[in-house]
Write an enzyme that holds these catalytic residues in place. Structure first.
Site, PDB file in Angstrom:
ATOM      1  N   GLY A 297      43.746  37.897  35.849  1.00  0.00           N
ATOM      2  CA  GLY A 297      42.653  38.207  34.790  1.00  0.00           C
ATOM      3  C   GLY A 297      43.066  39.457  34.168  1.00  0.00           C
ATOM      4  O   GLY A 297      44.249  39.879  33.974  1.00  0.00           O
ATOM      5  N   ALA A 298      42.121  40.000  34.170  1.00  0.00           N
ATOM      6  CA  ALA A 298      41.860  41.932  33.287  1.00  0.00           C
ATOM      7  C   ALA A 298      42.774  42.628  34.304  1.00  0.00           C
ATOM      8  O   ALA A 298      43.812  43.601  33.733  1.00  0.00           O
ATOM      9  CB  ALA A 298      40.496  42.205  32.934  1.00  0.00           C
TER      10      ALA A 298
ATOM     11  N   HIS B 116      41.734  45.762  47.205  1.00  0.00           N
ATOM     12  CA  HIS B 116      40.416  45.354  47.515  1.00  0.00           C
ATOM     13  C   HIS B 116      40.592  45.179  49.412  1.00  0.00           C
ATOM     14  O   HIS B 116      41.076  43.337  49.289  1.00  0.00           O
ATOM     15  CB  HIS B 116      39.111  44.701  47.326  1.00  0.00           C
ATOM     16  CG  HIS B 116      37.376  44.809  47.582  1.00  0.00           C
ATOM     17  ND1 HIS B 116      37.074  45.981  48.241  1.00  0.00           N
ATOM     18  CD2 HIS B 116      36.559  43.749  47.958  1.00  0.00           C
ATOM     19  CE1 HIS B 116      35.865  45.522  48.676  1.00  0.00           C
ATOM     20  NE2 HIS B 116      36.242  44.514  48.038  1.00  0.00           N
TER      21      HIS B 116
ATOM     22  N   ASP C 282      32.394  50.450  49.630  1.00  0.00           N
ATOM     23  CA  ASP C 282      32.400  50.028  48.079  1.00  0.00           C
ATOM     24  C   ASP C 282      31.360  48.331  48.604  1.00  0.00           C
ATOM     25  O   ASP C 282      30.646  49.210  47.717  1.00  0.00           O
ATOM     26  CB  ASP C 282      33.828  48.855  47.803  1.00  0.00           C
ATOM     27  CG  ASP C 282      34.119  48.272  46.650  1.00  0.00           C
ATOM     28  OD1 ASP C 282      33.754  49.035  46.135  1.00  0.00           O
ATOM     29  OD2 ASP C 282      33.570  47.141  46.802  1.00  0.00           O
TER      30      ASP C 282
ATOM     31  N   SER D 108      45.265  32.193  31.948  1.00  0.00           N
ATOM     32  CA  SER D 108      46.239  32.873  32.391  1.00  0.00           C
ATOM     33  C   SER D 108      48.194  32.651  32.504  1.00  0.00           C
ATOM     34  O   SER D 108      48.585  33.845  32.594  1.00  0.00           O
ATOM     35  CB  SER D 108      46.047  33.055  34.184  1.00  0.00           C
ATOM     36  OG  SER D 108      46.252  31.263  34.681  1.00  0.00           O
TER      37      SER D 108
END
Lengths: 490, 474
Positions: free
Chosen positions: A46-47, A132, A217, A78
Site C-alpha cells: 500500500g502507500a 505498529h 497511539d 499491489s
C-alpha cells in the site's frame, strides 16, 4: 495468545511506558551500513509499503516485495505498484526464505495471520519489522526466539514519507526494539539503519518501546484525533442548525474548519491556535475549554485505563471475530448523521472566519489535545510520545475530514482507530448534552457580536500564561524546533 | 469596451498593480509584454477577476472570461494534489482523469473532440491530470479554455511548452477565433506575436507605462529593443573549494545507458535506447510532448523508479548495486518546470541557491560562510542582490527560474541538466539564460544536457543532438 503487556510486572510496564528519547543526529553516523547488502522483503504494497520501499532502495538498499499468489496471478494493484516501480516481486515462498529483514507493512488486523504464515519460512536469525506494535503488545504474538523484532514507524502518511525524502529531508519516525526478541543484540542498529534509509533521521527519531508506542497511539487516535473531531462535528452542526444557521454553511464551517484551525496548531501549537482568535474570543474559548476538560476528564481516563488493562483491545478483537458487526453498524450510523448528509455550501469562507465563527471548535481541539496529553503522561507515557500521538497527528485527521467528512474519514483510518473513535463518540455525545444546551451561535456559527474588543489586561495575561505554560506547549516547542527547517507552504 | 481607470489591485500582498489606465475597444486584440516580475500575468489575471481591487474602477469585463496561465495550471495541479487520497492513509489514488477535467465547463463538445485529436491529446484522456508532463498539462488547459465559448479569451504564454506542430496549429486556430472573440495574450517573446494582435501593452514594475499600436512601426521597434536589453559582464561565481566533489575517472563516460526502456502496463515510452555522454560533451535533447524526454532525464537523475531495471552506468556507479541517489545527484545540477512546481518553500532566495550544494528542496542544514558568499555572488549576477532574504514563493515565475538555474550551477556539477530552461521566461531573461548556458558550455568542467524544442533557443557550443520520436500515436 495473551496480552503481552499484562504478563509483565509493574516495574517493567512502567519502564517500557516511559521509554521515549529524541535521538541526536550523530547517533546515525553509521548510515545504512547495518542493512547494506541485506535482503529486505516488504509485505504489503500500500502507500506505506511502496513509499518506504522506494526510499530504502534510493538509499542503496536491496528491496523486494512478497505478495500472495493470488495478488500476483490477478495482477492486482499491489502487484502493479511494485512492478511498475521496477521492484522484484515474488511469492512468500520465493522471497522469504532468503530474506534478512522482513518488513510487515500490512494492516493490524492481518498481522496475526501474516506473521503466523511467514514465520516458518523465515531463515534463522532474520529480522521482522513492524510499523505498529499492536500485534506484539495487545495480541501477544510470540515470535520465534532466533528472530529479531523491531519497529520503525514514520509518523506521516506514506505519500509524505516519499515526498519528504525526495526533497532531501524525511518525516519524524519512531523506532523500537522488542527486548524479548533481540537475540543477537542487533535490533537497535537495524532499526537506526532503517530509519536512515527512509530519511527519518533528518526529521528526528524517537527511540521508544513497542508498549509505549501502542498504548499512546491507541489513546491518541480514539480520543483527540478521531473521537473528539467526530463528536465535535456532530454536536457543533446540530447546534448551529438549532440556532437557525444555514445548514450548508454549518456543514462547510465544520468540514473545513478543523483543518484550518489545526493548521495553526501544527505550526505553533495550542498557543498559536488560540492566538488566531481576537482577545475576547480567545478568553471565551479558554473558558469553554476549561469547562470541557472538567466534563471529559473521566472519559479520557477511562479510555486510557481500558487501553492499559487490555479491555479495549480484547473488546475490539471480539468484534473482529464477529465479522466486525459493531464496527460496521457504527460506521453505517455515521453515514446517517445530519452533518454527514448535508453537503457543504459552495460559498467562500475566509481563513480567519473559521477561527472567528468556530470558537467552540477551537476550544474542543484545545481541550482534547491537552486532556489526551495529560492523561497519557499521567499514565506513565513520556511527554515526547504523548505529544506526537496527540497534537502532532491531529492536523492529519482534520485533513481527512476536510476531504471526506466523517464517514470516509472513518473508513480510511485504521480499523483500530475507527473502533476506538466510535466508542469515544458514543460516550462523549451524551456527556456533553448539558454543556451544549448553554452554547449559542456566538460561540459556534456567528462569532462574538461585540463592538469593543477590549479586554482586561490582568485577565488576558492570566489566560495567556495558562495556555503557554501547559506541558504540551513546552515539549511541543522543543520538538517543533527540531523540524524548524521544514518551513514551507504545503 | 473594457475600461480600467486608475485601477490598483493587490495579489495576496505579494504583488500590486498600480494606477492602471487601460481601454480595450471592440475589435482590438492585445498583447501584454514586459520583463519577468513586471506584472504581465497579474494584469491579465485582473481581467479574469483575480486580485483584490484597492482603488480605481474596472468596467465592461464580460461575464465569461477564460484564462490560461501558469498560475491557474499550478492551482489546478495543487488542487489535484490536495485531492490525492494517498495523503490520507494507506490508499493509492490516481487523481482526476483528463477527460473529466476537460468535461468540466465545456460548451462545445465537437470542438473539444476536434481539439483533442488535433493536439494529439487523445491518448491522455484516461490518464490522471496530475501525472501529465508540463506540455501535456498545458494542452489540456488550452483545450478547456478554447471550448468554454468565453466572451474574452486571456492567454498567458499560450505557446510555451507546446511542440512545433501543436504551436503552428494553435496560432492558426487563434487567428480564426480572433474573428469572433476578443483576445488578450501575454507573451515574453515578441517574435511570436500573432498577426491578429492590434495593440501592445508594456508592463513595468506593476504599472502600465506604454500602450503601443501595432501599426506604429517606430514605437513597436523601440519596445522590442527595450525588451532585448542585453546584459553584459557575465561572470560565473566559482565553486566552493571546501566542498570538492569526489574525482571522476576522466577516461570513463559520465553516463552510459544501454538498451534503456521505460514501460508501463499499457504504454512503452521508449525502448532499446543507447546513449553515452562523455565528459565535457554537451547535448541537446529534443522531441515532441510526451516522447519521454523527461522520463529519459529521470533515468539519469535517479528520479525514475525504473532506473533500477535499466542498464545505467553513471559517474562510475552501475545503478542498482547499492549506491544511494544522493551519491548520484551530487554530480548533477538540474532545472525543470516540474522542479519549480515541487519547490514550494517559503525560504529565502539565498537559501534556495545554497540548497543546490545539498541537492535538497529547502535547506535542512546550517550553511557555511563560503556557501553564503557564493550564493550572494549568484544573486548579484542575476541582478537581485537586494532580494536575498525574499521568500522564493513570492518571486515571479521567471525570477524563480533564474534562481533555480543558479541553484543547479552553484556546485559546478560535472553534468548540468536543463529541462526547457527558457519556458516561461521573457526576452531579456531568456537572453541571459542562454548566454549563461553558452558560457557554461564553453567552460571545460561542466557537460550540459539541454532540452528544448524551439529552434530559436539553440545554444552555441552544444553540438550533439538526440531526438526522441513520438510514441503516443498522435
Amino acid at each position: 495468545m495473551a496480552n503481552y503487556f499484562n504478563t509483565l510486572p509493574l516495574r517493567a510496564q512502567l519502564a517500557e511506558l516511559g521509554k521515549c528519547r529524541f535521538m541526536h543526529l550523530n547517533e546515525f553516523s553509521d548510515g545504512v551500513e547495518a542493512l547494506r547488502g541485506k535482503k529486505m522483503v516488504v509485505i504489503g504494497c500500500g502507500a506505506q509499503g511502496l513509499n518506504q520501499g522506494l526510499n530504502l532502495r534510493d538509499s542503496g538498499l536491496d528491496v523486494s516485495y512478497a505478495l500472495r499468489d493470488e495478488a500476483i496471478a490477478q495482477q492486482r494493484q499491489s502487484w502493479k505498484n511494485a512492478t511498475e516501480n521496477g521492484f522484484t516481486v515474488g511469492t512468500y515462498e520465493e522471497l522469504l526464505p532468503t530474506a534478512d529483514v522482513v518488513l510487515n507493512l500490512t494492516p493490524d488486523k492481518q498481522h496475526t495471520n501474516v506473521v503466523e504464515t511467514i514465520m516458518p519460512m523465515m531463515k534463522h536469525g532474520a529480522c521482522l519489522s513492524y510499523s505498529h506494535g499492536f500485534n506484539i503488545v495487545e495480541e501477544g504474538m510470540q515470535v520465534r526466539d532466533d528472530i529479531t523484532v523491531i519497529m520503525v514507524a514514520p509518523k506521516c502518511p506514506g505519500s509524505e514519507v516519499r515526498a519528504e525524502y525526495v526533497r532531501g529531508f524525511g518525516v519524524p519516525t519512531l523506532i523500537a526494539v522488542h527486548e524479548d526478541n533481540d537475540p543477537n543484540g542487533v535490533g537497535l542498529a537495524l532499526a537506526k539503519a532503517y530509519a536512515v534509509g527512509t530519511g527519518g533521521h533528518k526529521a528526528g527519531v524517537l527511540m521508544s518501546s513497542f508498549i509505549a508506542e501502542v498504548k499512546s497511539d491507541l489513546m491518541g487516535e480514539q480520543t483527540i484525533l478521531c473521537g473528539m473531531l467526530q463528536t465535535g462535528s456532530l454536536l457543533c452542526f446540530d447546534k448551529m442548525v438549532d440556532e437557525g444557521i444555514d445548514a450548508a454553511y454549518a456543514s462547510k464551517l465544520i468540514q473545513y474548519g478543523w483543518e484550518t484551525i489545526t493548521e495553526a496548531l501544527k505550526y505553533g501549537g495550542v498557543t498559536n491556535m488560540m492566538d488566531r482568535l481576537a482577545n475576547p474570543a480567545k478568553i471565551r474559548a479558554f473558558e469553554l475549554s476549561e469547562e470541557l476538560k472538567d466534563i471529559m476528564r473521566d472519559l479520557y481516563n477511562k479510555h486510557q485505563d481500558d487501553i492499559m488493562t487490555g479491555a479495549f483491545s480484547s473488546g475490539m478483537m471480539a468484534d473482529w471475530a464477529n465479522d466486525d458487526a459493531k464496527l460496521l453498524g457504527w460506521r453505517a450510523d455515521t453515514a446517517e448523521t445530519p452533518f454527514e448528509k448535508t453537503p457543504a455550501s459552495d460559498m467562500e469562507i475566509a481563513e480567519q472566519e473559521y477561527f472567528d465563527n468556530g470558537i467552540l471548535m477551537v476550544a474542543m481541539v484545545k481541550a482534547g489535545v491537552e486532556l489526551a496529553f495529560e492523561t497519557m503522561t499521567a499514565a506513565g507515557i513520556i511527554a515526547e510520545s504523548a505529544y506526537y500521538e496527540s497534537l502532532h497527528e491531529t492536523p492529519l485527521i482534520a485533513n481527512t475530514i476536510a476531504r471526506k467528512k466523517l464517514y470516509e474519514m472513518n473508513a480510511t483510518i485504521s480499523d483500530t482507530a475507527e473502533y476506538g473513535c466510535y466508542l469515544y463518540n458514543h460516550a462523549c455525545v451524551p456527556l456533553l448534552a448539558d454543556f451544549m444546551t448553554g452554547i449559542t451561535s456566538d460561540m459556534i456559527g456567528k462569532g462574538l457580536d461585540i463592538a469593543d474588543t477590549g479586554v482586561d489586561n490582568a485577565h488576558l495575561i492570566e489566560v495567556n500564561e495558562a495556555i503557554r505554560s501547559h506541558p504540551v506547549e513546552t515539549i511541543g516547542s522543543v520538538l517543533r524546533g527540531h523540524m524548524a527547517d521544514m518551513k514551507r507552504i504545503v | 469596451m473594457i475600461r480600467l481607470d486608475a485601477l490598483s489591485v493587490d495579489f495576496d500582498e505579494r504583488f500590486q498593480l498600480h494606477d492602471i489606465k487601460w481601454t480595450l475597444r471592440p475589435g482590438e486584440h492585445w498583447l501584454i509584454t514586459g520583463a519577468n516580475g513586471s506584472g504581465k500575468s497579474a494584469l491579465a489575471a485582473v481581467l479574469a477577476g483575480d486580485g483584490d481591487r484597492l482603488s480605481g474602477t474596472l468596467e465592461g469585463v464580460p461575464e465569461r472570461v477564460a484564462l490560461v496561465s501558469y498560475e491557474r495550471q499550478a492551482d489546478l495541479i495543487a488542487a489535484e494534489r490536495r485531492k490525492d487520497d494517498a495523503d490520507i492513509l494507506d490508499v493509492m489514488s490516481e487523481g482526476t482523469p483528463v477527460a473529466e477535467i476537460l468535461g468540466d465547463g465545456c460548451e462545445d463538445l465537437d470542438l473539444a473532440r476536434n481539439l483533442v485529436d488535433t493536439l494529439g491529446a487523445r491518448p491522455l484522456m484516461n490518464r490522471a491530470f496530475r501525472k501529465l508532463s508540463t506540455g501535456e498539462t498545458r494542452k489540456v488547459m488550452l483545450i478547456r479554455a478554447l471550448t468554454s465559448r468565453a466572451d474574452l479569451l486571456v492567454l498567458d504564454e499560450p505557446f510555451d511548452g507546446l511542440d512545433h506542430d501543436s504551436l503552428i496549429w494553435l496560432q492558426g486556430h487563434l487567428c480564426e477565433l480572433a474573428e469572433t472573440t476578443p483576445m488578450v495574450i501575454v507573451l515574453n517573446r515578441f517574435d511570436e506575436c500573432p498577426d491578429f494582435v492590434t495593440h501592445v501593452a508594456y508592463v513595468d514594475d506593476g504599472r502600465l507605462p506604454l500602450c503601443v499600436e501595432r501599426g506604429d512601426e517606430q514605437a513597436y521597434a523601440e519596445l522590442y529593443q527595450l525588451l532585448h536589453l542585453k546584459t553584459s559582464d557575465l561572470e560565473i561565481p566559482a565553486a566552493d573549494p571546501a566542498a570538492q566533489l569526489p574525482a571522476l575517472d576522466p577516461d570513463k563516460p559520465l553516463v552510459q545507458l544501454t538498451g534503456a526502456t521505460v514501460r508501463y502496463a499499457d504504454n512503452t515510452v521508449f525502448e532499446g535506447l543507447d546513449w553515452t555522454i562523455e565528459p565535457n560533451q554537451s547535448w541537446q535533447l529534443s522531441g515532441p510532448n510526451g516522447s519521454g524526454k523527461t522520463c529519459l532525464l529521470q533515468l539519469i537523475t535517479g528520479d525514475h523508479p525504473q532506473c533500477y531495471v535499466n542498464d545505467i552506468n553513471i559517474f562510475g556507479y552501475q545503478r542498482g548495486t547499492g549506491e544511494s541517489i544522493w551519491e548520484i545527484k551530487q554530480f548533477i545540477g538540474y532545472v525543470s518546470t516540474a522542479l519549480q512546481w515541487e519547490y514550494t518553500v517559503s525560504t529565502g532566495l539565498r537559501n534556495v541557491i545554497i540548497s543546490g550544494f545539498y541537492d535538497s528542496i529547502g535547506l535542512y542544514t546550517k550553511s557555511t560562510d563560503a556557501e553564503k558568499t557564493i550564493a550572494d555572488e549568484w544573486l548579484a549576477l542575476l541582478g537581485i542582490s537586494d532580494r536575498a532574504e525574499e521568500p522564493f514563493n513570492r518571486l515571479s515565475f521567471g525570477d524563480q527560474r533564474l534562481v533555480l538555474i543558479a541553484r543547479a550551477m552553484v556546485k559546478h556539477p560535472p553534468l548540468l541538466i536543463l529541462d526547457e530552461p527558457c519556458l516561461g521566461l521573457d526576452d531579456m531573461n531568456r537572453q541571459l539564460v542562454l548566454a549563461l548556458v553558452e558560457r557554461i558550455c564553453l567552460g571545460s568542467e561542466t557537460s550540459v544536457l539541454y532540452v528544448n524544442h524551439r529552434e530559436q533557443d539553440r545554444v552555441a557550443g552544444i553540438d550533439n543532438h538526440l531526438t526522441l520520436s513520438d510514441n503516443t500515436g498522435a
